[in-house]
Write a protein that holds these residues in place. Structure first.
Motif, short mmCIF file in Angstrom:
data_model
loop_
_atom_site.label_atom_id
_atom_site.label_comp_id
_atom_site.label_asym_id
_atom_site.label_seq_id
_atom_site.Cartn_x
_atom_site.Cartn_y
_atom_site.Cartn_z
N SER A 251 49.96 38.37 34.33
CA SER A 251 49.23 39.61 34.04
C SER A 251 47.86 39.61 34.71
N ASN A 253 47.03 40.46 37.71
CA ASN A 253 47.02 40.21 39.15
C ASN A 253 47.59 41.47 39.81
N THR A 277 49.52 44.67 36.21
CA THR A 277 49.68 44.17 37.59
C THR A 277 49.78 45.31 38.61
#
Length: 437
Positions: A251, A253, A277
């Protein structure tokens, strides 16, 4: 002063006198917090000997690098063994590694299982040879918001600590600007099952060296939350040697797909967090044996996947206009669909949704037609429509019901199926008329 107190002082927890240079013991929590403790005011540390958690905040540890720390006699060892302290937290101090290296070995006489460094600066280098072959009871080690020398070039320290580190079970290095993790370091942690590397600066190219062949052989839980990862398939290739991995958190990114890759995730993976994300579509392939999938807080407009073992699916805060077909998840028990663009629950899905244990779909723009409102009311009647009902379910249309709670919309048979009621009534009246004639 007892040897136990001397040891606690020698752990790098001495400081300058100030307004709060004393310890405070909370008997209910069995927690003791010491602020800016100094040798002159060490009397209050005695009360910490009855705590299971001891926290030291602040101080000028570097002043005590020359503090004499000798081997313990039998009575001191017995005293340390009698302490009930399970967790030690060291926060907001500068920690000379040479001092840490000299006192760390004394933990072997305690029952401390959890050691935490929070907002600390590690200075210099320590002489770790005294830790050669030394085992410690510490099973969980955490570093949060710390500054230290790069991990590269510290192989000798890790070698001296290997007897202990190869028994460590949990390791967290968070918010500490980590950019890479050398392969050799991962091979030391032979029993580690949980690794938290959240809020660092790891990039896609850093994963394959970090999780090389033989590194972290027992790892089950890995958090890479909030790093600099961008390639969904690059992460897959980076962790594919972790054949025991069960829980992966990616999570926060910004992930993108790479259509040229067909990497297969470890088949052991059961929990997968892809929330926050930036996903606009479901990236494939997904781990085939997933039981929990979190894709909340993204930009998904549709979810058309099939996972035979999935039990929990989190899709809140997306752009979904329709719900995913429950038929694709035969053992699903939890589905969260809050804050999407769903206008109605399909009639053929309502019965299937009724078998879920936890179903939420609040804050969607519902069309409160007979089928729209009726489906939600029927689902609520099963008792499985969870948090948010009824206050979080309101009608956007038709105009006559805009702003109403869905639960208040009338869905009687007479209103919603007028033809089904009126036609039999007309037939009955006609028959009565004929009988009268």
């Amino acid at each position: 002063m007892s040897m136990a107190v001397l040891l606690l002082l020698g752990l790098g927890l001495l400081g300058t006198e100030g307004r709060r240079n004393r310890c405070y013991f909370n008997r209910t929590q069995e927690r003791c917090v010491c602020y800016n403790l100094s040798e002159e005011t060490a009397g209050s540390i005695i009360q910490c000997l009855a705590a299971t958690v001891v926290e030291f905040r602040g101080g000028e540890v570097e002043k005590y690098i020359a503090f004499p720390i000798r081997d313990l006699d039998s009575s001191a060892i017995e005293t340390l063994g009698s302490l009930i302290i399970q967790k030690v937290i060291i926060a907001d101090v500068l920690v000379p590694e040479i001092l840490l290296a000299r006192v760390l070995r004394f933990f072997s006489y305690t029952h401390v299982k959890d050691l935490v460094f929070d907002s600390c600066v590690f200075q210099g280098s320590g002489d770790w040879h005294e830790m050669d072959g030394q085992s410690l009871p510490i099973l969980s080690l955490s570093f949060n918001n710390v500054t230290s020398a790069p991990l590269m070039g510290n192989e000798q320290a890790f070698s001296s600590l290997s007897t202990w580190l190869e028994t460590l079970q949990e390791l967290a290095v968070t918010s500490s600007h980590v950019t890479r993790l050398p392969c050799a370091i991962g091979k030391v942690f032979r029993a580690l099952h949980t690794l938290d590397l959240a809020q660092n600066s790891l990039g896609d190219e850093s994963l394959i060296p970090a999780f090389c062949q033989g590194a972290f052989p027992q790892l089950q839980v890995l958090s890479l939350q909030h790093n600099n990862l961008t390639s969904y398939h690059g992460v897959c290739e980076g962790v594919q040697l972790l054949q025991g991995l069960q829980d992966l958190n990616l999570s926060q990114n910004k992930l993108m797909a790479d259509p040229s890759s067909s990497c297969q995730w470890p088949v052991s993976l059961q929990i997968f967090n892809l929330s926050h994300t930036g996903l606009e579509e479901v990236l494939t392939p997904l781990p085939p044996n997933l039981e929990v999938l979190d894709m909340s807080h993204n930009h998904l407009r549709a979810v058309d996947i099939s996972l035979s073992y999935l039990k929990k699916l989190f899709l809140s805060q997306n752009l979904l206009q329709t719900i995913p077909s429950i038929r694709n998840y035969p053992v699903l028990d939890t589905l969260h669909l809050d804050n999407n663009s769903i206008t109605e629950l399909p009639r053929d899905e309502v019965t299937l949704l009724g078998r879920l244990q936890d179903m939420t779909a609040a804050n969607n723009p519902y069309i409160c037609s007979c089928s729209g409102a009726g489906g939600l009311q029927a689902l609520a009647a099963t008792g499985h429509l969870g948090q948010g009902w009824p206050q979080g379910y309101t009608c956007q249309s038709p105009p006559g019901y805009q702003g109403w709670r869905v639960a208040a919309v009338p869905v009687s048979v007479l209103r919603c199926h007028r033809a089904a009621v009126v036609a039999p009534l007309c037939v009955a009246l006609a028959l009565l008329g004929l009988a009268g004639a």
